[in-house]
Design a protein around this motif. Structure first.
Motif, PDB file in Angstrom:
ATOM      1  N   ARG A 195      16.395  94.826  17.296  1.00 47.23           N
ATOM      2  CA  ARG A 195      15.113  95.188  16.685  1.00 47.23           C
ATOM      3  C   ARG A 195      14.500  94.037  15.870  1.00 47.23           C
ATOM      4  O   ARG A 195      13.306  93.797  15.968  1.00 47.23           O
ATOM      5  N   PRO A 196      15.286  93.310  15.063  1.00 47.15           N
ATOM      6  CA  PRO A 196      14.687  92.181  14.333  1.00 47.15           C
ATOM      7  C   PRO A 196      14.069  91.144  15.267  1.00 47.15           C
ATOM      8  O   PRO A 196      13.042  90.537  14.944  1.00 47.15           O
ATOM      9  N   ASP A 197      14.690  90.929  16.427  1.00 43.19           N
ATOM     10  CA  ASP A 197      14.136  89.977  17.391  1.00 43.19           C
ATOM     11  C   ASP A 197      12.837  90.509  17.999  1.00 43.19           C
ATOM     12  O   ASP A 197      11.925  89.744  18.304  1.00 43.19           O
ATOM     13  N   LEU A 198      12.745  91.835  18.170  1.00 48.03           N
ATOM     14  CA  LEU A 198      11.510  92.432  18.679  1.00 48.03           C
ATOM     15  C   LEU A 198      10.387  92.279  17.646  1.00 48.03           C
ATOM     16  O   LEU A 198       9.227  92.079  18.008  1.00 48.03           O
ATOM     17  N   VAL A 199      10.749  92.390  16.366  1.00 49.00           N
ATOM     18  CA  VAL A 199       9.763  92.157  15.312  1.00 49.00           C
ATOM     19  C   VAL A 199       9.230  90.732  15.398  1.00 49.00           C
ATOM     20  O   VAL A 199       8.020  90.483  15.331  1.00 49.00           O
ATOM     21  N   LYS A 200      10.144  89.778  15.553  1.00 43.91           N
ATOM     22  CA  LYS A 200       9.750  88.375  15.681  1.00 43.91           C
ATOM     23  C   LYS A 200       8.830  88.184  16.899  1.00 43.91           C
ATOM     24  O   LYS A 200       7.835  87.465  16.831  1.00 43.91           O
ATOM     25  N   GLU A 201       9.150  88.858  18.005  1.00 43.37           N
ATOM     26  CA  GLU A 201       8.340  88.737  19.217  1.00 43.37           C
ATOM     27  C   GLU A 201       6.947  89.334  19.007  1.00 43.37           C
ATOM     28  O   GLU A 201       5.940  88.795  19.485  1.00 43.37           O
ATOM     29  N   ALA A 202       6.872  90.450  18.273  1.00 41.19           N
ATOM     30  CA  ALA A 202       5.572  91.054  17.982  1.00 41.19           C
ATOM     31  C   ALA A 202       4.711  90.104  17.169  1.00 41.19           C
ATOM     32  O   ALA A 202       3.499  89.971  17.413  1.00 41.19           O
ATOM     33  N   ILE A 203       5.319  89.430  16.206  1.00 38.41           N
ATOM     34  CA  ILE A 203       4.588  88.460  15.395  1.00 38.41           C
ATOM     35  C   ILE A 203       4.150  87.276  16.256  1.00 38.41           C
ATOM     36  O   ILE A 203       3.018  86.804  16.165  1.00 38.41           O
ATOM     37  N   ARG A 204       5.061  86.797  17.111  1.00 37.69           N
ATOM     38  CA  ARG A 204       4.742  85.669  17.985  1.00 37.69           C
ATOM     39  C   ARG A 204       3.565  85.979  18.900  1.00 37.69           C
ATOM     40  O   ARG A 204       2.721  85.123  19.169  1.00 37.69           O
ATOM     41  N   ARG A 205       3.485  87.229  19.360  1.00 35.36           N
ATOM     42  CA  ARG A 205       2.415  87.635  20.265  1.00 35.36           C
ATOM     43  C   ARG A 205       1.126  87.987  19.531  1.00 35.36           C
ATOM     44  O   ARG A 205       0.126  88.348  20.162  1.00 35.36           O
ATOM     45  N   GLY A 206       1.127  87.901  18.192  1.00 30.74           N
ATOM     46  CA  GLY A 206      -0.078  88.213  17.432  1.00 30.74           C
ATOM     47  C   GLY A 206      -0.366  89.693  17.322  1.00 30.74           C
ATOM     48  O   GLY A 206      -1.509  90.100  17.102  1.00 30.74           O
ATOM     49  N   LEU A 207       0.669  90.524  17.466  1.00 32.37           N
ATOM     50  CA  LEU A 207       0.479  91.972  17.412  1.00 32.37           C
ATOM     51  C   LEU A 207       0.569  92.523  16.001  1.00 32.37           C
ATOM     52  O   LEU A 207       0.338  93.708  15.781  1.00 32.37           O
ATOM     53  N   VAL A 208       0.933  91.687  15.036  1.00 37.25           N
ATOM     54  CA  VAL A 208       0.996  92.097  13.635  1.00 37.25           C
ATOM     55  C   VAL A 208       0.154  91.129  12.838  1.00 37.25           C
ATOM     56  O   VAL A 208       0.375  89.925  12.890  1.00 37.25           O
ATOM     57  N   GLY A 209      -0.819  91.627  12.109  1.00 33.28           N
ATOM     58  CA  GLY A 209      -1.687  90.747  11.340  1.00 33.28           C
ATOM     59  C   GLY A 209      -2.870  91.480  10.786  1.00 33.28           C
ATOM     60  O   GLY A 209      -2.822  92.683  10.564  1.00 33.28           O
ATOM     61  N   PRO A 210      -3.994  90.780  10.557  1.00 37.77           N
ATOM     62  CA  PRO A 210      -5.147  91.385   9.912  1.00 37.77           C
ATOM     63  C   PRO A 210      -5.695  92.605  10.611  1.00 37.77           C
ATOM     64  O   PRO A 210      -6.283  93.463   9.987  1.00 37.77           O
ATOM     65  N   SER A 211      -5.502  92.723  11.935  1.00 44.73           N
ATOM     66  CA  SER A 211      -6.035  93.886  12.629  1.00 44.73           C
ATOM     67  C   SER A 211      -5.229  95.133  12.355  1.00 44.73           C
ATOM     68  O   SER A 211      -5.696  96.245  12.566  1.00 44.73           O
ATOM     69  N   GLY A 212      -3.975  94.969  11.904  1.00 41.33           N
ATOM     70  CA  GLY A 212      -3.153  96.108  11.555  1.00 41.33           C
ATOM     71  C   GLY A 212      -2.602  96.823  12.772  1.00 41.33           C
ATOM     72  O   GLY A 212      -2.807  96.440  13.903  1.00 41.33           O
ATOM     73  N   THR A 213      -1.867  97.909  12.510  1.00 42.97           N
ATOM     74  CA  THR A 213      -1.284  98.720  13.554  1.00 42.97           C
ATOM     75  C   THR A 213      -1.838 100.128  13.463  1.00 42.97           C
ATOM     76  O   THR A 213      -1.656 100.811  12.460  1.00 42.97           O
ATOM     77  N   PRO A 214      -2.539 100.605  14.487  1.00 42.88           N
ATOM     78  CA  PRO A 214      -3.113 101.943  14.410  1.00 42.88           C
ATOM     79  C   PRO A 214      -2.034 103.011  14.376  1.00 42.88           C
ATOM     80  O   PRO A 214      -1.039 102.922  15.092  1.00 42.88           O
ATOM     81  N   ARG A 215      -2.212 104.015  13.521  1.00 47.39           N
ATOM     82  CA  ARG A 215      -1.239 105.088  13.427  1.00 47.39           C
ATOM     83  C   ARG A 215      -1.387 106.051  14.598  1.00 47.39           C
ATOM     84  O   ARG A 215      -0.432 106.664  15.033  1.00 47.39           O
ATOM     85  N   ARG A 216      -2.598 106.262  15.068  1.00 50.00           N
ATOM     86  CA  ARG A 216      -2.814 107.205  16.142  1.00 50.00           C
ATOM     87  C   ARG A 216      -3.575 106.551  17.277  1.00 50.00           C
ATOM     88  O   ARG A 216      -4.749 106.818  17.503  1.00 50.00           O
ATOM     89  N   PRO A 217      -2.930 105.631  18.009  1.00 47.56           N
ATOM     90  CA  PRO A 217      -3.626 104.976  19.093  1.00 47.56           C
ATOM     91  C   PRO A 217      -4.060 105.975  20.137  1.00 47.56           C
ATOM     92  O   PRO A 217      -3.368 106.945  20.420  1.00 47.56           O
ATOM     93  N   GLY A 218      -5.197 105.748  20.739  1.00 44.36           N
ATOM     94  CA  GLY A 218      -5.703 106.687  21.725  1.00 44.36           C
ATOM     95  C   GLY A 218      -5.037 106.472  23.065  1.00 44.36           C
ATOM     96  O   GLY A 218      -4.560 105.404  23.400  1.00 44.36           O
ATOM     97  N   GLY A 219      -5.039 107.500  23.847  1.00 48.17           N
ATOM     98  CA  GLY A 219      -4.538 107.425  25.210  1.00 48.17           C
ATOM     99  C   GLY A 219      -3.034 107.460  25.277  1.00 48.17           C
ATOM    100  O   GLY A 219      -2.333 107.260  24.310  1.00 48.17           O
TER     101      GLY A 219
END
Length: 234
Positions: A209-233
């Protein structure tokens, strides 16, 4: 102190206020952050203390955003993050300890964001609001450190592009959510979540899991845009 929850509109002012607490043992920095929050629009300042033990005494209402330093007396580091999260709060780490190991440990313990102490006021407030809305935030400086430190990246398979749903799951993992929480947020089964995680692991080459966190950061999936709590679809 009023009784509204973070994100709730107060009838008197007609504005949304976010309850924020601070756990920081450096007196000068603690006073500076306290002053910034007291003057910030839409922020209700809660407990301002120097340790997790003192934070318990104040009985801060659950659901608050808690700015937490890692180098605290007594309970510190990831253990401090875990203890505050278990009280029902959203932890935003603000720490001088911004090495990859500390960042990943804090996020794995449940922190929703991580900022270095040289962050400016505007970014601090953006991060607070992002976390209060259920998102995840890692400052560009911290993300850059993790990416630079990412020298042990495994060789990935030929198909490394993630689907939109796989990206959603990876974002939520990086926000410290458990499989059962991700299932509730995305309105899918836990088994389905684990299926998506297996595909993410196969595509990225990461298992832990820690490596997946690092990968999410590397891919730009964590940052100013945030993470939606209720993504659609689905």
């Amino acid at each position: 102190m009023t009784d509204e929850r973070p994100g709730e509109t107060t009838p008197e002012a007609g504005t949304t206020r976010i309850r924020v607490a601070v756990i920081e043992d450096h007196p000068l920095y603690r006073r500076s952050v306290e002053r910034v929050l007291a003057e910030a629009e839409g922020i209700e300042l809660g407990a301002v203390v120097d340790s997790v033990a003192r934070f318990h005494v104040y009985r801060q209402p659950p659901g608050s955003v808690v700015l937490l330093d890692l180098g605290l007396p007594g309970v510190a580091g990831a253990a401090a993050v875990l203890e505050v999260c278990e009280l029902g709060h959203h932890v935003l780490v603000v720490s001088a300890q911004a090495e990859s190991e500390q960042v990943l440990g804090a996020i794995a313990a449940g922190a929703k964001g991580f900022l270095s102490k040289d962050v400016d006021v505007d970014e601090l407030l953006i991060a607070i609001r992002t976390v209060a809305e259920g998102g995840a935030y890692v400052s560009a400086v911290v993300a850059g450190m993790i990416i630079k430190d990412n020298t042990d990246r495994p060789v990935a398979g030929p198909d490394t592009e993630l689907s939109p749903r796989e990206e959603q799951v990876l974002r939520l993992v990086a926000a410290g959510e458990r499989d059962i929480d991700i299932a509730m947020i995305l309105d899918i089964g836990v088994r389905t979540v684990r299926g998506y995680l297996d595909r993410v692991r196969d595509k990225t080459g990461y298992r832990r899991r820690p490596d997946l966190v690092k990968e999410a950061i590397r891919r730009g999936l964590v940052g100013p845009s945030g993470t939606p709590r209720r993504p659609g679809g689905r």
